[in-house]
Design a protein around this motif. Structure first.
Motif: not given
Ligand code: SF4
Ligand code: SF4
Length: 292
Positions: A20, A196, A264-265, A267, A285, A291-292
């Motif tokens: 990330c 982040k 970012c996915q 997650c 996250c 997200g994390s």
């Molecule tokens: Fe990275 Fe968190 Fe985005 Fe997943 S949700 S891609 S772990 S920043």
């Protein structure tokens, strides 16, 4: 800006092996989230925490909360089978810093796997209080979800904030949260941690304000900035989320101020594997949309 200063080799590793923090790393390295943190100390107007739902794949939703010992067992299994996992993250399903299990898990993992990159994501309320403990366990990658730097915007996003045994609402809640978030980010940057920022893009609520957030955190020396499109639920269930084109445009508006994370996915709090290629559909996250 501070984010462009040269990094020492250890910090560079924490960038180059974290999917990330480096868009290239996502193709080579994975992360393992362990969902050990069910409680939260604030209420975002876009978050519904539902621990039993196994069919949804959105941040913050996870089928099973693990105890610290179980999380370590899971990590043992994962690192044995998947050598590309370099990062262990705690991202929910609540706020990691509001759960003592987070710190016990970090302690166990840091003791057994001292080279693993440890990472947490938080709403930031407890960051000033907990940063020394995070440092003690080797956590140097920290994500803070920051949706507003103006309490007039923040009060539209948060229903309440609980701190020191007291519940705050409205403007007071937004001011308290913001002051802790900024103090925590400042302290983390001072400690040379890689920070982040996640900002949930909520059309009609904070969209016009997002470039100002980027400007502020860029000037503070954070590493990168992740814009997360709203997942409409709870009080924002009727808000239309931004389109991919609107999100891309927002990144362009923010890019002059701070490095953008565009991959970012979103997650889940128990995601395991490479980004977008999780080995199970039960593996967040914080942001439930963040997200994390
Ligand atoms: Fe990275 Fe968190 Fe985005 Fe997943 S949700 S891609 S772990 S920043
Ligand atoms: Fe808490 Fe995260 Fe949900 Fe907000 S999105 S209420 S910080 S768990």
């Amino acid at each position: 800006p501070a984010q462009d200063l040269p990094y020492d080799p250890e910090t560079l590793r924490r960038i180059n092996e974290h999917p990330c923090y480096s868009p290239e790393a996502r193709h080579s390295f994975g992360r393992c989230h362990v969902a050990v943190a069910p409680k939260c100390n604030i209420q975002c107007n876009y978050c519904v925490r539902d621990f039993d739902c196994v069919n949804e794949s959105r941040p913050g939703v996870t089928s099973m909360v693990l105890q610290p010992g179980e999380a370590l067992e899971r990590i043992d299994e994962v690192v044995d089978k998947m050598k590309h996992i370099k990062v262990v993250g705690i991202a929910g399903p609540g706020d990691p810093l509001a759960n003592p299990e987070t710190f016990e898990t970090l302690r166990l993992v840091h003791e057994k796997y001292p080279d693993t990159i440890l990472c947490i994501s938080t709403n930031g309320l407890l960051l000033p209080d907990k940063i020394d403990e995070l440092e003690k366990y080797g956590v140097r990658n920290i994500t803070v979800t920051l949706n507003a730097i103006d309490p007039a915007v923040g009060e539209k996003i948060y229903t309440f904030v609980e701190y020191g045994g007291k519940k705050y609402h409205g403007r007071e809640a937004a001011e308290l949260l913001l002051s802790h978030q900024l103090a925590g980010i400042e302290e983390a940057v001072k400690k040379k941690m890689l920070v982040k920022i996640n900002t949930v893009y909520i059309p009609g609520v904070n969209d016009a304000h997002i470039p100002e957030i980027a400007k502020k955190v860029g000037a503070m020396g954070v590493f990168n900035f992740n814009i997360i499109p709203l997942i409409p639920q709870y009080k924002f269930k009727d808000v239309t989320p931004p389109t991919p084109a609107e999100k891309a445009h927002m990144h362009e508006l923010c890019a002059p101020y701070v490095r953008q994370m565009r991959h970012c996915q979103r997650c889940r709090a128990d995601a395991v594997g490479m980004l977008g290629k999780d080995v199970q559909n039960e593996f967040g996250c914080c942001g439930k949309g963040d997200g994390s």
